[in-house]
Structure formats: C-alpha cells, structure tokens
Design a protein around this motif. Structure first.
Motif, PDB file in Angstrom:
ATOM      1  N   GLY A   6       0.785  -1.230   0.000  1.00 53.53           N
ATOM      2  CA  GLY A   6       0.000   0.000   0.000  1.00 53.53           C
ATOM      3  C   GLY A   6       0.817   1.280   0.000  1.00 53.53           C
ATOM      4  O   GLY A   6       0.246   2.368  -0.042  1.00 53.53           O
ATOM      5  N   LYS A   7       2.126   1.174   0.035  1.00 51.06           N
ATOM      6  CA  LYS A   7       2.979   2.369   0.055  1.00 51.06           C
ATOM      7  C   LYS A   7       3.455   2.715  -1.357  1.00 51.06           C
ATOM      8  O   LYS A   7       3.551   1.853  -2.213  1.00 51.06           O
ATOM      9  CB  LYS A   7       4.186   2.135   0.958  1.00 51.06           C
ATOM     10  N   ASP A   8       3.763   3.993  -1.553  1.00 52.82           N
ATOM     11  CA  ASP A   8       4.337   4.442  -2.819  1.00 52.82           C
ATOM     12  C   ASP A   8       5.838   4.149  -2.779  1.00 52.82           C
ATOM     13  O   ASP A   8       6.577   4.780  -2.014  1.00 52.82           O
ATOM     14  CB  ASP A   8       4.088   5.942  -3.011  1.00 52.82           C
ATOM     15  N   LEU A   9       6.282   3.210  -3.572  1.00 50.39           N
ATOM     16  CA  LEU A   9       7.686   2.787  -3.539  1.00 50.39           C
ATOM     17  C   LEU A   9       8.637   3.824  -4.117  1.00 50.39           C
ATOM     18  O   LEU A   9       9.846   3.689  -3.998  1.00 50.39           O
ATOM     19  CB  LEU A   9       7.861   1.453  -4.263  1.00 50.39           C
ATOM     20  N   ARG A  10       8.101   4.862  -4.727  1.00 48.42           N
ATOM     21  CA  ARG A  10       8.956   5.930  -5.252  1.00 48.42           C
ATOM     22  C   ARG A  10       9.215   7.014  -4.217  1.00 48.42           C
ATOM     23  O   ARG A  10       9.998   7.920  -4.450  1.00 48.42           O
ATOM     24  CB  ARG A  10       8.329   6.519  -6.511  1.00 48.42           C
ATOM     25  N   ASP A  11       8.544   6.913  -3.068  1.00 48.20           N
ATOM     26  CA  ASP A  11       8.717   7.876  -1.978  1.00 48.20           C
ATOM     27  C   ASP A  11       9.707   7.297  -0.968  1.00 48.20           C
ATOM     28  O   ASP A  11       9.362   6.422  -0.177  1.00 48.20           O
ATOM     29  CB  ASP A  11       7.376   8.168  -1.315  1.00 48.20           C
ATOM     30  N   ARG A  12      10.907   7.796  -1.017  1.00 44.06           N
ATOM     31  CA  ARG A  12      12.002   7.275  -0.184  1.00 44.06           C
ATOM     32  C   ARG A  12      11.653   7.218   1.301  1.00 44.06           C
ATOM     33  O   ARG A  12      12.042   6.290   2.002  1.00 44.06           O
ATOM     34  CB  ARG A  12      13.238   8.154  -0.401  1.00 44.06           C
ATOM     35  N   HIS A  13      10.917   8.200   1.780  1.00 42.66           N
ATOM     36  CA  HIS A  13      10.621   8.298   3.203  1.00 42.66           C
ATOM     37  C   HIS A  13       9.437   7.425   3.622  1.00 42.66           C
ATOM     38  O   HIS A  13       9.294   7.112   4.805  1.00 42.66           O
ATOM     39  CB  HIS A  13      10.399   9.757   3.597  1.00 42.66           C
ATOM     40  N   ALA A  14       8.607   7.045   2.670  1.00 44.23           N
ATOM     41  CA  ALA A  14       7.450   6.205   2.986  1.00 44.23           C
ATOM     42  C   ALA A  14       7.813   4.720   3.029  1.00 44.23           C
ATOM     43  O   ALA A  14       7.155   3.939   3.706  1.00 44.23           O
ATOM     44  CB  ALA A  14       6.344   6.433   1.962  1.00 44.23           C
ATOM     45  N   VAL A  15       8.867   4.359   2.320  1.00 40.67           N
ATOM     46  CA  VAL A  15       9.255   2.946   2.193  1.00 40.67           C
ATOM     47  C   VAL A  15      10.054   2.502   3.406  1.00 40.67           C
ATOM     48  O   VAL A  15      10.992   3.170   3.830  1.00 40.67           O
ATOM     49  CB  VAL A  15      10.089   2.727   0.903  1.00 40.67           C
ATOM     50  N   LYS A  16       9.655   1.353   3.960  1.00 42.20           N
ATOM     51  CA  LYS A  16      10.377   0.774   5.093  1.00 42.20           C
ATOM     52  C   LYS A  16      11.440  -0.188   4.575  1.00 42.20           C
ATOM     53  O   LYS A  16      11.213  -0.928   3.620  1.00 42.20           O
ATOM     54  CB  LYS A  16       9.420   0.032   6.012  1.00 42.20           C
ATOM     55  N   ALA A  17      12.586  -0.184   5.222  1.00 43.79           N
ATOM     56  CA  ALA A  17      13.692  -1.052   4.827  1.00 43.79           C
ATOM     57  C   ALA A  17      13.526  -2.436   5.427  1.00 43.79           C
ATOM     58  O   ALA A  17      13.044  -2.588   6.544  1.00 43.79           O
ATOM     59  CB  ALA A  17      15.021  -0.456   5.272  1.00 43.79           C
ATOM     60  N   VAL A  18      13.931  -3.427   4.669  1.00 42.41           N
ATOM     61  CA  VAL A  18      13.995  -4.800   5.168  1.00 42.41           C
ATOM     62  C   VAL A  18      15.351  -4.937   5.826  1.00 42.41           C
ATOM     63  O   VAL A  18      16.385  -4.597   5.241  1.00 42.41           O
ATOM     64  CB  VAL A  18      13.851  -5.823   4.026  1.00 42.41           C
ATOM     65  N   GLN A  19      15.362  -5.425   7.056  1.00 42.46           N
ATOM     66  CA  GLN A  19      16.611  -5.567   7.809  1.00 42.46           C
ATOM     67  C   GLN A  19      17.272  -6.902   7.495  1.00 42.46           C
ATOM     68  O   GLN A  19      16.595  -7.907   7.306  1.00 42.46           O
ATOM     69  CB  GLN A  19      16.332  -5.472   9.308  1.00 42.46           C
ATOM     70  N   ARG A  20      18.570  -6.863   7.452  1.00 45.89           N
ATOM     71  CA  ARG A  20      19.339  -8.102   7.295  1.00 45.89           C
ATOM     72  C   ARG A  20      19.175  -8.917   8.563  1.00 45.89           C
ATOM     73  O   ARG A  20      19.154  -8.376   9.664  1.00 45.89           O
ATOM     74  CB  ARG A  20      20.818  -7.815   7.110  1.00 45.89           C
ATOM     75  N   THR A  21      19.075 -10.210   8.397  1.00 47.34           N
ATOM     76  CA  THR A  21      19.012 -11.078   9.574  1.00 47.34           C
ATOM     77  C   THR A  21      20.171 -12.048   9.517  1.00 47.34           C
ATOM     78  O   THR A  21      20.472 -12.630   8.479  1.00 47.34           O
ATOM     79  CB  THR A  21      17.687 -11.871   9.616  1.00 47.34           C
TER      80      THR A  21
END
Length: 89
Positions: A70-85
């Motif tokens: 549901g997020k706009d992937l072109r908006d750097r600040h709206a996108v959450k990062a996937v963390q390395r595990t």
C-alpha cells in the motif's frame, strides 16, 4: 451432435532461485527495474554483490512486499527497509 472444444495448456516449471538479479526481481515482483535500483541505492533492500551484478534474495523480496504493502515505492521516506538477519548456528 455436441461441439467439443479441447484446450491444451503447457505448464513450465522453473526451479525456485535463492537470489535474483534486478531484472529477475522485476519480473518476480512486478516492480520496475529502475525502481528496484533506487530501492537498493536507498538501502531499503539488502543485496549481495558479485562483481557488478546485484543479487536480491527472494525471501527478502517477499518480506519487502509485505512490509510495504500500500505504500508508494517511489517515496524514499514512505518505504520501510527490510533488515538483514543473521542466524547464529
């Protein structure tokens, strides 16, 4: 007399890959190649570099899609990062 219609479907199965190139990840997710490159540049997706080639784990792509639904992937600040595990074995 009845009309009979036959439909032949050819199914091809490809083995699941552990990691995908940018082009393969674009096909896998439906996200454009340039958008994926930006997400990598913004460090929103963890990657593995092999020379100049960038590989993204399919598991991380799935997590990313769920996390950013549901997020706009072109908006750097709206996108959450996937963390390395890291798994300790």
């Amino acid at each position: 007399m009845r009309n009979v219609c036959f439909v032949f479907v050819r199914l091809t199965f490809q083995p699941l890959k552990f990691a995908l190139s940018i082009e393969e990840a674009a096909d896998y997710t439906g996200i454009g190649r340039n958008t994926l490159r930006k997400l990598v540049e913004w460090e929103k997706l963890p990657i593995l570099r092999v020379g100049r080639k960038i590989l993204i784990r399919t598991e991380r792509l799935d997590e990313f899609l769920i996390l950013n639904e549901g997020k706009d992937l072109r908006d750097r600040h709206a996108v959450k990062a996937v963390q390395r595990t890291l798994k300790n074995e």
